[in-house]
Scaffold this motif. Sequence first.
Motif, PDB file in Angstrom:
ATOM      1  N   MET A  86      18.554  -4.904  33.288  1.00  0.00           N
ATOM      2  CA  MET A  86      18.887  -3.306  33.612  1.00  0.00           C
ATOM      3  C   MET A  86      17.823  -2.453  32.992  1.00  0.00           C
ATOM      4  SD  MET A  86      23.078  -3.603  32.716  1.00  0.00           S
ATOM      5  CE  MET A  86      24.254  -4.946  33.357  1.00  0.00           C
ATOM      6  N   LEU A  87      17.348  -2.728  31.891  1.00  0.00           N
ATOM      7  CA  LEU A  87      16.277  -2.011  31.360  1.00  0.00           C
ATOM      8  C   LEU A  87      14.976  -2.196  32.516  1.00  0.00           C
ATOM      9  CD1 LEU A  87      16.498  -2.926  27.680  1.00  0.00           C
ATOM     10  CD2 LEU A  87      16.909  -0.688  28.469  1.00  0.00           C
TER      11      LEU A  87
ATOM     12  N   LYS B  26      10.106   2.159  36.854  1.00  0.00           N
ATOM     13  CA  LYS B  26       9.764   2.083  37.877  1.00  0.00           C
ATOM     14  C   LYS B  26       8.094   1.617  37.644  1.00  0.00           C
ATOM     15  CE  LYS B  26      13.085   4.180  40.016  1.00  0.00           C
ATOM     16  NZ  LYS B  26      13.844   3.492  40.981  1.00  0.00           N
ATOM     17  N   GLY B  27       7.668   0.614  38.661  1.00  0.00           N
ATOM     18  CA  GLY B  27       6.389  -0.080  38.481  1.00  0.00           C
ATOM     19  C   GLY B  27       6.256  -1.174  37.637  1.00  0.00           C
ATOM     20  N   GLU B  28       5.026  -1.691  37.341  1.00  0.00           N
ATOM     21  CA  GLU B  28       4.933  -2.708  36.142  1.00  0.00           C
ATOM     22  C   GLU B  28       5.366  -2.416  34.979  1.00  0.00           C
ATOM     23  OE1 GLU B  28       3.690  -5.746  37.132  1.00  0.00           O
ATOM     24  OE2 GLU B  28       3.814  -5.418  39.241  1.00  0.00           O
ATOM     25  N   LEU B  29       5.826  -3.198  34.430  1.00  0.00           N
ATOM     26  CA  LEU B  29       6.226  -3.099  32.947  1.00  0.00           C
ATOM     27  C   LEU B  29       5.021  -3.135  32.045  1.00  0.00           C
ATOM     28  CD1 LEU B  29       9.522  -5.650  32.568  1.00  0.00           C
ATOM     29  CD2 LEU B  29       9.509  -2.849  32.813  1.00  0.00           C
TER      30      LEU B  29
ATOM     31  N   GLY C 181      12.734  -7.044  25.880  1.00  0.00           N
ATOM     32  CA  GLY C 181      13.129  -8.392  25.584  1.00  0.00           C
ATOM     33  C   GLY C 181      13.640  -8.440  24.040  1.00  0.00           C
ATOM     34  N   ALA C 182      13.319  -7.571  23.143  1.00  0.00           N
ATOM     35  CA  ALA C 182      13.476  -7.459  21.798  1.00  0.00           C
ATOM     36  C   ALA C 182      14.756  -6.781  21.687  1.00  0.00           C
ATOM     37  CB  ALA C 182      12.552  -6.614  20.865  1.00  0.00           C
ATOM     38  N   ILE C 183      14.921  -5.735  22.600  1.00  0.00           N
ATOM     39  CA  ILE C 183      16.386  -4.793  22.776  1.00  0.00           C
ATOM     40  C   ILE C 183      17.471  -5.816  22.979  1.00  0.00           C
ATOM     41  CG2 ILE C 183      17.523  -3.153  23.927  1.00  0.00           C
ATOM     42  CD1 ILE C 183      14.824  -1.526  23.730  1.00  0.00           C
TER      43      ILE C 183
END
Length: 214
Positions: free
Chosen positions: A116-117, A122-125, A134-136
């Motif tokens: 969801m995050l 928008k676009g590349e992370l 990932g930590a969240i």
Amino acid sequence: MLNLFRLVPSKSINFICYDMYCNHIARARGGALEVTGRDRLIGGGLSGVLATVLCLPLDTIRTRLVAPGGAALGGVAGCFSHMVRTEGFFSLYKGLTPTLISMGPSSAVFYGVYDMLKSSHKGELGPLRTLIYGAIAGACAETVTYPLEVVRRQLQLQRAVNKLGLGSTCMRLIEKDGVGSLFVGLLPNTLQVLPSAALSYLFYEMMKSILKIN
């Protein structure tokens, strides 16, 4: 080494089953954009349950070996043989019920929150955002199901002569040390999970990019 022996198949099964489920849903509905948050939660829960059923014996053996006196069991093979011989094969699945109850929602939150995050961006992370997301996701998943993790560990450490059920073990912990006993170690455990979850997703995304997997 024992922890890697447990984690590698568990993580592999989790990720591949989750991706297979979401890809199936996307194909059935005509595109990845049709995969909803509810679908992600269901996919994460199912993948976590399957990984648990297949890998719980490895976790039970690890728990016994790191407990006081575990070194005398003679490693993985020795512990496996001892438990099957003295307590029966299904002793390897001690704590299965609370593990399934916790792993389902834990995996659902872990994969669902991350996706969801990710989909909200928008676009590349990029590596940094992947680590943060990932930590969240890992922190959310750990907090939601930590009390069941405490109960599961207690069940795995029980011997056949004083075996208690899920409810009885939970009540015994509360009666002995209060409700707070179900959250003992939450902070250090969450701090441990943060880099683990962050790096899991970083390498997951990195390998998908290298292998050109959508």
